[in-house]
Design a protein around this motif. Structure first.
Motif, PDB file in Angstrom:
ATOM      1  N   THR A  39       0.846  -1.182   0.000  1.00 56.96           N
ATOM      2  CA  THR A  39       0.000   0.000   0.000  1.00 56.96           C
ATOM      3  C   THR A  39       0.888   1.240   0.000  1.00 56.96           C
ATOM      4  O   THR A  39       1.830   1.330   0.801  1.00 56.96           O
ATOM      5  N   VAL A  40       0.587   2.180  -0.885  1.00 54.31           N
ATOM      6  CA  VAL A  40       1.334   3.440  -0.945  1.00 54.31           C
ATOM      7  C   VAL A  40       1.019   4.238   0.323  1.00 54.31           C
ATOM      8  O   VAL A  40      -0.143   4.339   0.727  1.00 54.31           O
ATOM      9  N   ASN A  41       2.049   4.805   0.970  1.00 51.54           N
ATOM     10  CA  ASN A  41       1.882   5.468   2.257  1.00 51.54           C
ATOM     11  C   ASN A  41       1.992   6.985   2.216  1.00 51.54           C
ATOM     12  O   ASN A  41       2.088   7.631   3.251  1.00 51.54           O
ATOM     13  N   ASP A  42       1.979   7.603   1.028  1.00 48.56           N
ATOM     14  CA  ASP A  42       2.090   9.063   0.909  1.00 48.56           C
ATOM     15  C   ASP A  42       1.362   9.498  -0.356  1.00 48.56           C
ATOM     16  O   ASP A  42       1.012   8.672  -1.196  1.00 48.56           O
ATOM     17  N   ASN A  43       1.141  10.788  -0.488  1.00 50.92           N
ATOM     18  CA  ASN A  43       0.494  11.334  -1.679  1.00 50.92           C
ATOM     19  C   ASN A  43       1.522  11.842  -2.680  1.00 50.92           C
ATOM     20  O   ASN A  43       2.610  12.295  -2.300  1.00 50.92           O
ATOM     21  N   GLY A  44       1.182  11.764  -3.961  1.00 53.16           N
ATOM     22  CA  GLY A  44       2.060  12.267  -5.006  1.00 53.16           C
ATOM     23  C   GLY A  44       3.320  11.447  -5.213  1.00 53.16           C
ATOM     24  O   GLY A  44       4.355  11.980  -5.626  1.00 53.16           O
ATOM     25  N   VAL A  45       3.233  10.146  -4.971  1.00 55.07           N
ATOM     26  CA  VAL A  45       4.398   9.256  -5.100  1.00 55.07           C
ATOM     27  C   VAL A  45       4.590   8.891  -6.570  1.00 55.07           C
ATOM     28  O   VAL A  45       3.661   8.435  -7.238  1.00 55.07           O
ATOM     29  N   ASN A  62      -1.382   8.023  -4.987  1.00 58.87           N
ATOM     30  CA  ASN A  62      -1.619   8.610  -3.669  1.00 58.87           C
ATOM     31  C   ASN A  62      -1.767   7.545  -2.602  1.00 58.87           C
ATOM     32  O   ASN A  62      -1.918   6.350  -2.901  1.00 58.87           O
ATOM     33  N   ARG A  63      -1.739   8.021  -1.363  1.00 59.81           N
ATOM     34  CA  ARG A  63      -1.882   7.156  -0.195  1.00 59.81           C
ATOM     35  C   ARG A  63      -3.086   6.230  -0.373  1.00 59.81           C
ATOM     36  O   ARG A  63      -4.148   6.654  -0.810  1.00 59.81           O
ATOM     37  N   GLY A  64      -2.872   4.949  -0.060  1.00 60.27           N
ATOM     38  CA  GLY A  64      -3.942   3.967  -0.141  1.00 60.27           C
ATOM     39  C   GLY A  64      -3.945   3.144  -1.413  1.00 60.27           C
ATOM     40  O   GLY A  64      -4.593   2.097  -1.470  1.00 60.27           O
ATOM     41  N   GLN A  65      -3.230   3.610  -2.450  1.00 56.09           N
ATOM     42  CA  GLN A  65      -3.159   2.841  -3.702  1.00 56.09           C
ATOM     43  C   GLN A  65      -2.508   1.496  -3.427  1.00 56.09           C
ATOM     44  O   GLN A  65      -1.507   1.425  -2.720  1.00 56.09           O
ATOM     45  N   LYS A  66      -3.065   0.425  -3.973  1.00 55.73           N
ATOM     46  CA  LYS A  66      -2.531  -0.926  -3.781  1.00 55.73           C
ATOM     47  C   LYS A  66      -1.680  -1.327  -4.978  1.00 55.73           C
ATOM     48  O   LYS A  66      -1.940  -0.922  -6.110  1.00 55.73           O
ATOM     49  N   LEU A  67      -0.676  -2.141  -4.694  1.00 56.82           N
ATOM     50  CA  LEU A  67       0.247  -2.646  -5.702  1.00 56.82           C
ATOM     51  C   LEU A  67       0.502  -4.122  -5.425  1.00 56.82           C
ATOM     52  O   LEU A  67       0.838  -4.487  -4.293  1.00 56.82           O
ATOM     53  N   ASN A  68       0.324  -4.974  -6.425  1.00 56.49           N
ATOM     54  CA  ASN A  68       0.725  -6.378  -6.312  1.00 56.49           C
ATOM     55  C   ASN A  68       2.204  -6.447  -6.634  1.00 56.49           C
ATOM     56  O   ASN A  68       2.602  -6.267  -7.787  1.00 56.49           O
ATOM     57  N   ALA A  69       3.025  -6.676  -5.613  1.00 53.27           N
ATOM     58  CA  ALA A  69       4.480  -6.712  -5.795  1.00 53.27           C
ATOM     59  C   ALA A  69       4.870  -7.985  -6.531  1.00 53.27           C
ATOM     60  O   ALA A  69       4.396  -9.073  -6.216  1.00 53.27           O
ATOM     61  N   ARG A  70       5.762  -7.830  -7.530  1.00 54.87           N
ATOM     62  CA  ARG A  70       6.242  -8.989  -8.305  1.00 54.87           C
ATOM     63  C   ARG A  70       7.741  -9.176  -8.197  1.00 54.87           C
ATOM     64  O   ARG A  70       8.268 -10.172  -8.662  1.00 54.87           O
ATOM     65  N   THR A  86       0.906  -1.676 -15.149  1.00 52.94           N
ATOM     66  CA  THR A  86       1.601  -2.875 -14.679  1.00 52.94           C
ATOM     67  C   THR A  86       3.094  -2.707 -14.914  1.00 52.94           C
ATOM     68  O   THR A  86       3.526  -1.936 -15.774  1.00 52.94           O
ATOM     69  N   GLY A  87       3.874  -3.418 -14.119  1.00 53.42           N
ATOM     70  CA  GLY A  87       5.329  -3.393 -14.284  1.00 53.42           C
ATOM     71  C   GLY A  87       5.962  -2.074 -13.902  1.00 53.42           C
ATOM     72  O   GLY A  87       6.951  -1.670 -14.506  1.00 53.42           O
ATOM     73  N   VAL A  88       5.417  -1.407 -12.889  1.00 53.60           N
ATOM     74  CA  VAL A  88       5.961  -0.117 -12.452  1.00 53.60           C
ATOM     75  C   VAL A  88       6.863  -0.315 -11.241  1.00 53.60           C
ATOM     76  O   VAL A  88       6.787  -1.329 -10.552  1.00 53.60           O
ATOM     77  N   TRP A  89       7.697   0.676 -10.993  1.00 56.56           N
ATOM     78  CA  TRP A  89       8.660   0.622  -9.887  1.00 56.56           C
ATOM     79  C   TRP A  89       8.399   1.764  -8.921  1.00 56.56           C
ATOM     80  O   TRP A  89       8.236   2.913  -9.344  1.00 56.56           O
ATOM     81  N   ILE A  90       8.368   1.433  -7.613  1.00 54.43           N
ATOM     82  CA  ILE A  90       8.188   2.433  -6.554  1.00 54.43           C
ATOM     83  C   ILE A  90       9.226   2.154  -5.472  1.00 54.43           C
ATOM     84  O   ILE A  90       9.485   0.997  -5.115  1.00 54.43           O
ATOM     85  N   HIS A  91       9.808   3.225  -4.931  1.00 52.26           N
ATOM     86  CA  HIS A  91      10.806   3.097  -3.880  1.00 52.26           C
ATOM     87  C   HIS A  91      10.152   2.543  -2.609  1.00 52.26           C
ATOM     88  O   HIS A  91       9.020   2.918  -2.264  1.00 52.26           O
ATOM     89  N   VAL A  92      10.863   1.662  -1.898  1.00 55.31           N
ATOM     90  CA  VAL A  92      10.317   1.007  -0.715  1.00 55.31           C
ATOM     91  C   VAL A  92       9.910   1.991   0.385  1.00 55.31           C
ATOM     92  O   VAL A  92       9.034   1.683   1.192  1.00 55.31           O
ATOM     93  N   ALA A  93      10.516   3.166   0.436  1.00 58.97           N
ATOM     94  CA  ALA A  93      10.177   4.143   1.467  1.00 58.97           C
ATOM     95  C   ALA A  93       8.721   4.595   1.366  1.00 58.97           C
ATOM     96  O   ALA A  93       8.146   5.058   2.354  1.00 58.97           O
ATOM     97  N   TYR A  94       8.113   4.437   0.195  1.00 59.47           N
ATOM     98  CA  TYR A  94       6.745   4.887  -0.031  1.00 59.47           C
ATOM     99  C   TYR A  94       5.739   3.749  -0.029  1.00 59.47           C
ATOM    100  O   TYR A  94       4.579   3.953  -0.407  1.00 59.47           O
TER     101      TYR A  94
END
Length: 97
Positions: A39-45, A62-70, A86-94
């Motif tokens: 789950t994304v923990n901040d807005n504008g990530v 934004n906060r609350g967005q879900k992501l199925n980690a692969r 699909t196939g996007v990358w987000i830093h673990v801090a978020y």
């Protein structure tokens, strides 16, 4: 055949190829490990096209967005956004995984 599958399953052994072929697609899917949901923990990530700030920003979430980690590379998690790209990358801090 069924008895052979039960006995080998009870011993922790893999079923024979013949037994595996007899499984329905739904049974095979259910046997897979569940996806890790983050789950994304901040807005504008930003979500990116690769595992680093040198990759292009494809959009924001934004906060609350879900992501199925692969997968994960270093401090970056790759996955599929619920209802989105699909196939996007987000830093673990978020992410809370």
């Amino acid at each position: 055949m069924l008895a052979a599958m039960v006995l080998t399953a009870g011993l922790g052994l893999a079923a024979s190829p013949v037994a595996q072929a007899a499984q329905s697609p739904a049974a095979a899917q259910a046997a897979k490990a569940p996806a890790v949901v983050c789950t994304v923990n901040d807005n504008g990530v930003n979500f990116r096209g690769g595992p680093g700030t040198n990759y292009p920003v494809l959009g924001t979430v934004n906060r609350g967005q879900k992501l199925n980690a692969r997968g994960q590379q270093d401090e970056w998690v790759m996955g599929d956004l619920w209802g989105g790209r699909t196939g996007v990358w987000i830093h673990v801090a978020y992410l809370d995984c």
